[in-house]
Design a protein around this motif. Structure first.
Motif, PDB file in Angstrom:
ATOM      1  N   SER A 159       1.010  -1.321  -0.204  1.00 16.62           N
ATOM      2  CA  SER A 159      -0.006  -0.344   0.377  1.00 16.62           C
ATOM      3  C   SER A 159       1.040   1.177  -0.119  1.00 16.62           C
ATOM      4  CB  SER A 159      -1.115   0.201   1.090  1.00 16.62           C
ATOM      5  OG  SER A 159      -1.549  -0.874   1.041  1.00 16.62           O
ATOM      6  N   VAL A 160       2.367   1.424   1.425  1.00 19.69           N
ATOM      7  CA  VAL A 160       3.275   2.415   1.111  1.00 19.69           C
ATOM      8  C   VAL A 160       3.714   2.463  -0.313  1.00 19.69           C
ATOM      9  CG1 VAL A 160       4.604   3.059   2.185  1.00 19.69           C
ATOM     10  CG2 VAL A 160       3.049   1.986   3.725  1.00 19.69           C
ATOM     11  N   MET A 161       3.859   1.792  -0.894  1.00 17.78           N
ATOM     12  CA  MET A 161       4.633   1.418  -2.293  1.00 17.78           C
ATOM     13  C   MET A 161       3.779   1.563  -3.431  1.00 17.78           C
ATOM     14  SD  MET A 161       6.088  -1.881  -3.670  1.00 17.78           S
ATOM     15  CE  MET A 161       4.987  -1.990  -5.162  1.00 17.78           C
ATOM     16  N   LEU A 162       2.717   1.582  -3.333  1.00 20.20           N
ATOM     17  CA  LEU A 162       1.758   2.299  -4.467  1.00 20.20           C
ATOM     18  C   LEU A 162       0.873   3.548  -4.296  1.00 20.20           C
ATOM     19  CD1 LEU A 162      -0.615  -1.495  -4.966  1.00 20.20           C
ATOM     20  CD2 LEU A 162       0.784  -0.327  -6.209  1.00 20.20           C
ATOM     21  N   PHE A 163       0.808   3.541  -2.842  1.00 19.51           N
ATOM     22  CA  PHE A 163       0.398   4.970  -3.269  1.00 19.51           C
ATOM     23  C   PHE A 163       1.631   5.874  -3.241  1.00 19.51           C
ATOM     24  CE2 PHE A 163      -0.171   8.237  -0.380  1.00 19.51           C
ATOM     25  CZ  PHE A 163      -1.710   9.231  -0.968  1.00 19.51           C
ATOM     26  N   THR A 164       2.250   5.820  -2.827  1.00 16.35           N
ATOM     27  CA  THR A 164       3.516   6.986  -2.930  1.00 16.35           C
ATOM     28  C   THR A 164       4.141   6.722  -4.380  1.00 16.35           C
ATOM     29  OG1 THR A 164       5.237   5.240  -2.327  1.00 16.35           O
ATOM     30  CG2 THR A 164       4.504   6.692  -0.696  1.00 16.35           C
ATOM     31  N   HIS A 165       4.114   5.793  -4.860  1.00 19.03           N
ATOM     32  CA  HIS A 165       4.966   6.166  -6.522  1.00 19.03           C
ATOM     33  C   HIS A 165       3.702   7.007  -7.236  1.00 19.03           C
ATOM     34  CE1 HIS A 165       7.312   4.873  -9.765  1.00 19.03           C
ATOM     35  NE2 HIS A 165       5.826   4.511 -10.524  1.00 19.03           N
ATOM     36  N   ALA A 166       2.637   6.435  -7.196  1.00 18.64           N
ATOM     37  CA  ALA A 166       1.635   7.019  -7.941  1.00 18.64           C
ATOM     38  C   ALA A 166       1.551   8.923  -7.272  1.00 18.64           C
ATOM     39  CB  ALA A 166       0.359   6.499  -7.211  1.00 18.64           C
ATOM     40  N   LEU A 167       1.487   9.153  -5.913  1.00 15.78           N
ATOM     41  CA  LEU A 167       1.460  10.499  -6.115  1.00 15.78           C
ATOM     42  C   LEU A 167       2.688  10.700  -6.197  1.00 15.78           C
ATOM     43  CD1 LEU A 167      -0.534  12.312  -3.566  1.00 15.78           C
ATOM     44  CD2 LEU A 167       1.352  11.468  -2.184  1.00 15.78           C
ATOM     45  N   ARG A 168       3.846  10.561  -6.132  1.00 12.59           N
ATOM     46  CA  ARG A 168       4.898  11.130  -5.979  1.00 12.59           C
ATOM     47  C   ARG A 168       4.624  11.473  -8.261  1.00 12.59           C
ATOM     48  NH1 ARG A 168       9.361   6.976  -4.675  1.00 12.59           N
ATOM     49  NH2 ARG A 168       8.616   7.772  -2.318  1.00 12.59           N
ATOM     50  N   HIS A 169       3.999  10.186  -8.998  1.00  8.54           N
ATOM     51  CA  HIS A 169       3.950  10.706 -10.833  1.00  8.54           C
ATOM     52  C   HIS A 169       2.707  11.751 -10.555  1.00  8.54           C
ATOM     53  CE1 HIS A 169       3.048   8.849 -14.440  1.00  8.54           C
ATOM     54  NE2 HIS A 169       4.435   8.562 -14.353  1.00  8.54           N
ATOM     55  N   PHE A 224       9.802  -2.536 -11.322  1.00  5.39           N
ATOM     56  CA  PHE A 224      10.394  -3.281  -9.927  1.00  5.39           C
ATOM     57  C   PHE A 224      10.111  -3.447  -9.399  1.00  5.39           C
ATOM     58  CE2 PHE A 224      14.722  -1.580  -8.851  1.00  5.39           C
ATOM     59  CZ  PHE A 224      15.503  -2.747  -9.246  1.00  5.39           C
ATOM     60  N   GLN A 225       9.395  -2.042  -8.782  1.00  2.00           N
ATOM     61  CA  GLN A 225       8.971  -2.089  -7.431  1.00  2.00           C
ATOM     62  C   GLN A 225       8.016  -3.594  -6.798  1.00  2.00           C
ATOM     63  OE1 GLN A 225       6.840   1.592  -6.072  1.00  2.00           O
ATOM     64  NE2 GLN A 225       9.188   2.247  -5.700  1.00  2.00           N
ATOM     65  N   VAL A 226       7.074  -3.879  -7.648  1.00  2.00           N
ATOM     66  CA  VAL A 226       6.494  -5.029  -7.556  1.00  2.00           C
ATOM     67  C   VAL A 226       7.754  -6.440  -7.274  1.00  2.00           C
ATOM     68  CG1 VAL A 226       4.620  -6.840  -8.298  1.00  2.00           C
ATOM     69  CG2 VAL A 226       4.738  -4.256  -9.004  1.00  2.00           C
ATOM     70  N   ALA A 227       8.474  -6.753  -7.911  1.00  2.00           N
ATOM     71  CA  ALA A 227       9.566  -7.111  -9.030  1.00  2.00           C
ATOM     72  C   ALA A 227       9.669  -7.738  -6.801  1.00  2.00           C
ATOM     73  CB  ALA A 227       9.986  -7.224  -9.996  1.00  2.00           C
ATOM     74  N   THR A 228      10.701  -6.351  -6.516  1.00  2.00           N
ATOM     75  CA  THR A 228      11.528  -6.139  -5.124  1.00  2.00           C
ATOM     76  C   THR A 228      10.683  -6.350  -4.210  1.00  2.00           C
ATOM     77  OG1 THR A 228      12.372  -3.881  -6.428  1.00  2.00           O
ATOM     78  CG2 THR A 228      13.273  -4.483  -4.637  1.00  2.00           C
ATOM     79  N   LEU A 229       9.162  -5.978  -4.109  1.00  2.00           N
ATOM     80  CA  LEU A 229       8.728  -6.742  -3.341  1.00  2.00           C
ATOM     81  C   LEU A 229       8.179  -7.609  -3.008  1.00  2.00           C
ATOM     82  CD1 LEU A 229       6.457  -5.095  -0.532  1.00  2.00           C
ATOM     83  CD2 LEU A 229       4.751  -5.296  -2.396  1.00  2.00           C
ATOM     84  N   PHE A 230       8.173  -8.908  -3.894  1.00  2.00           N
ATOM     85  CA  PHE A 230       8.030 -10.045  -4.709  1.00  2.00           C
ATOM     86  C   PHE A 230       9.539 -10.676  -4.269  1.00  2.00           C
ATOM     87  CE2 PHE A 230       8.584 -13.951  -6.747  1.00  2.00           C
ATOM     88  CZ  PHE A 230       7.380 -14.660  -6.431  1.00  2.00           C
ATOM     89  N   PHE A 271      12.409  -9.593  -1.975  1.00  2.00           N
ATOM     90  CA  PHE A 271      12.155  -9.350  -0.606  1.00  2.00           C
ATOM     91  C   PHE A 271      11.155  -9.810   0.840  1.00  2.00           C
ATOM     92  CE2 PHE A 271      15.119  -6.280  -2.070  1.00  2.00           C
ATOM     93  CZ  PHE A 271      16.047  -6.276  -1.203  1.00  2.00           C
ATOM     94  N   THR A 272       9.642 -10.148   0.331  1.00  2.00           N
ATOM     95  CA  THR A 272       8.506 -11.151   1.053  1.00  2.00           C
ATOM     96  C   THR A 272       8.544 -12.517   0.870  1.00  2.00           C
ATOM     97  OG1 THR A 272       6.968 -10.875  -0.580  1.00  2.00           O
ATOM     98  CG2 THR A 272       7.203  -8.836   1.326  1.00  2.00           C
ATOM     99  N   VAL A 273       8.772 -12.991  -0.682  1.00  2.00           N
ATOM    100  CA  VAL A 273       8.922 -14.336  -0.861  1.00  2.00           C
ATOM    101  C   VAL A 273       9.984 -15.507  -0.478  1.00  2.00           C
ATOM    102  CG1 VAL A 273       7.854 -16.448  -2.493  1.00  2.00           C
ATOM    103  CG2 VAL A 273       6.805 -14.268  -2.498  1.00  2.00           C
ATOM    104  N   PHE A 274      11.079 -14.776  -0.797  1.00  2.00           N
ATOM    105  CA  PHE A 274      11.934 -15.109  -1.214  1.00  2.00           C
ATOM    106  C   PHE A 274      12.414 -15.690   0.067  1.00  2.00           C
ATOM    107  CE2 PHE A 274      12.194 -15.133  -5.129  1.00  2.00           C
ATOM    108  CZ  PHE A 274      12.489 -16.100  -5.557  1.00  2.00           C
TER     109      PHE A 274
END
Lengths: 377, 112
Positions: free
Chosen positions: A42-52, A343-349, A351-354
């Motif tokens: 949520s933080v990642m999606l919100f801040t990225h969209a707001l910055r954009h 890239f952010q989604v992949a990073t989140l994936f 760092f959370t899954v592996f």
């Protein structure tokens, strides 16, 4: 190949029934894990969209804003400044801006009073932002009065309410006539809050800023580039609440992984012992547990991410509103256009899954290589 | 009659989850198209009124116009006037105030 697929199928069948046997524990694990992913996503999606959005919207901001500083504080631009600015080579256009703040004790909200230079507002009338109109219950034609800082009461009629679609930039705006603004705040003619400059050649903006700083040592030029950078770094991961949220989530996750990595429950150990006793190989046990870790972490990632997406883009980041609003009365309602960084989604994936899948394998391997008899005891 | 195996159900669930995951990207593209006009309206208003900031935090003057604030404005209200607004802990000071500068002290000659 078929044999390999069939074997994996059997392993997955077994893993699923093993997970189902400890339903409450695994469900709890899945919920906590999903919440962590949800929060981070949520933080990642919100801040990225707001910055954009900020970068796109503020691209129309003035190229240079010139403030005057007196004793370390922002002060009014005195008469004569604008004329002297015209002599600086490269400055194409210059306009004195008039704006200021007003605290409305009726609703305990702060407004931004501003004089539009390009489309003047008729004297005695106001154009107000939609959030402000809602807070004060205003409609077009209503009369509203404000007590100025000198104690005098000024009445205005509402000529127009700005579109609710523009709340992100206009929620608290009160646009008024220049004469009304000067009377209300008792600002003498010729004085301005600051100066907006446009520069003919974009390559020259920094040179113009340097010349401004040299010729007006009491001034501070703020470039559009710097405004954009301010919003680019808004909610930077190193700052404030984002860091607090991220460190909490990471700490919770570390406890999670530690709980898994530091050992297995007696029941799990017994299960591994029985499997080995009935002829399972160490590799099979590890594969089975790998599937278990992968299924839980993948499910948590997908649930967490999809919930975060719905939260940010379909409920206007409802859960963040109280945090962002702080003590403010006026808060814009805005629906951000979704911009997802792959890239952010992949990073989140990653760092959370592996880490989780890996953390589950170590104790399993330790248990799986020991003697079944001792594990079962 | 064959009974559905858990692995088959899982396969269906995986396809379903992958479908939802991909659907978020499709939905994002659709929403971007839908909300594009509001973004353009915002941009037009910023250009017309020569605005410099988003109206995100209206509680304090230095967070309302984030880019126009100076570094210590949060603490300037009175001596020992510590920053108290919640949004002050959310956002960083303006970029141009906290940008790293060259370490000129190492190049300057030390006076005798």
């Amino acid at each position: 190949m078929n044999a390999w697929i069939a074997k994996q199928q059997y392993l997955i069948d077994f893993t699923l029934s093993s997970l189902a046997r400890r339903k409450a524990k695994n469900l709890g694990l899945l919920i906590v894990y999903t919440l962590i992913v949800f929060l981070l996503a949520s933080v990642m999606l919100f801040t990225h969209a707001l910055r954009h959005e900020a970068a796109h919207v503020l691209d129309g901001a003035p190229e240079v804003v010139l403030q005057r500083m007196v004793a370390g504080r922002h002060d009014l631009i005195p008469p004569g400044y604008l004329e002297r600015l015209g002599r600086i080579r490269g400055v194409q256009n210059k306009e004195g801006r008039l704006w200021g703040y007003y605290y409305d004790p009726v609703v305990k909200a702060n407004y931004t009073f501003m004089v539009p230079n390009r489309e003047p507002v008729p004297a005695g009338t106001l154009v107000v932002g939609a959030a402000l109109a809602k807070a004060r219950g205003l409609a077009v034609g209503n009369v509203i009065s404000f007590r100025s800082y000198s104690g005098k009461l000024f009445g205005f009629s509402v000529a127009r309410i700005l579109s609710p679609d523009t709340e992100l930039v206009s929620a608290d705006l009160v646009l008024l006539n220049e004469g009304d603004f000067r009377n209300f705040f008792e600002i003498a003619p010729g004085y301005f809050t600051d100066i907006a400059l446009s520069v003919a050649n974009p390559q020259e903006v920094r040179n113009v800023a340097t010349k401004l700083a040299q010729q007006f040592p009491d001034s501070r030029p703020i470039l559009r580039d710097e405004i954009l950078r301010t919003y680019e770094s808004i909610f930077n991961w190193r700052e404030g609440i984002v860091l607090a949220l991220a460190s909490l989530a990471i700490l919770a996750f570390a406890i999670f992984a530690w709980e898994k990595a530091s050992g297995l429950s007696a029941e799990e150990k017994r299960e591994i012992g029985i499997l080995k006793a009935i002829g399972w190989e160490t590799g099979d046990v590890i594969k089975m547990k790998f599937w278990e870790g992968a299924l839980v972490s993948l499910a948590a990632f997908v649930f967490g991410y999809v919930l975060a997406y719905l939260h940010v883009f379909h409920t206007s980041a409802m859960l963040f509103t109280p945090v962002l609003k702080g003590w403010a009365v006026l808060y814009p309602h805005f629906d951000l256009p979704p911009v997802i960084d792959g890239f952010q989604v992949a990073t989140l994936f990653f760092f959370t899954v592996f880490p989780y899948a890996a953390a589950t394998l170590v104790p399993i391997w330790r248990a799986a290589i020991t003697d079944p008899d001792s594990v079962m005891r | 009659m064959s009974v559905a195996r858990p692995s088959h159900l899982l396969l269906i669930a995986v396809f379903f989850a992958a479908g939802i995951f991909i659907a978020t990207f499709a939905d994002a593209a659709w929403l971007r198209h839908q909300r594009g006009s509001a973004t353009e309206q915002n941009r037009a208003l910023v250009t017309q009124l020569q605005l410099t900031d988003l109206c995100l935090f209206t509680e304090a003057r230095y967070t309302r116009h984030l880019s126009q604030a100076d570094l210590h404005s949060a603490f300037q209200d009175h001596p020992l006037g510590l920053e108290k607004f919640p949004t002050g802990s959310l956002v960083a000071p303006p970029a141009h105030l906290i940008a790293a500068h060259e370490r000129l002290d190492r190049q300057a000659a030390i006076p005798d």
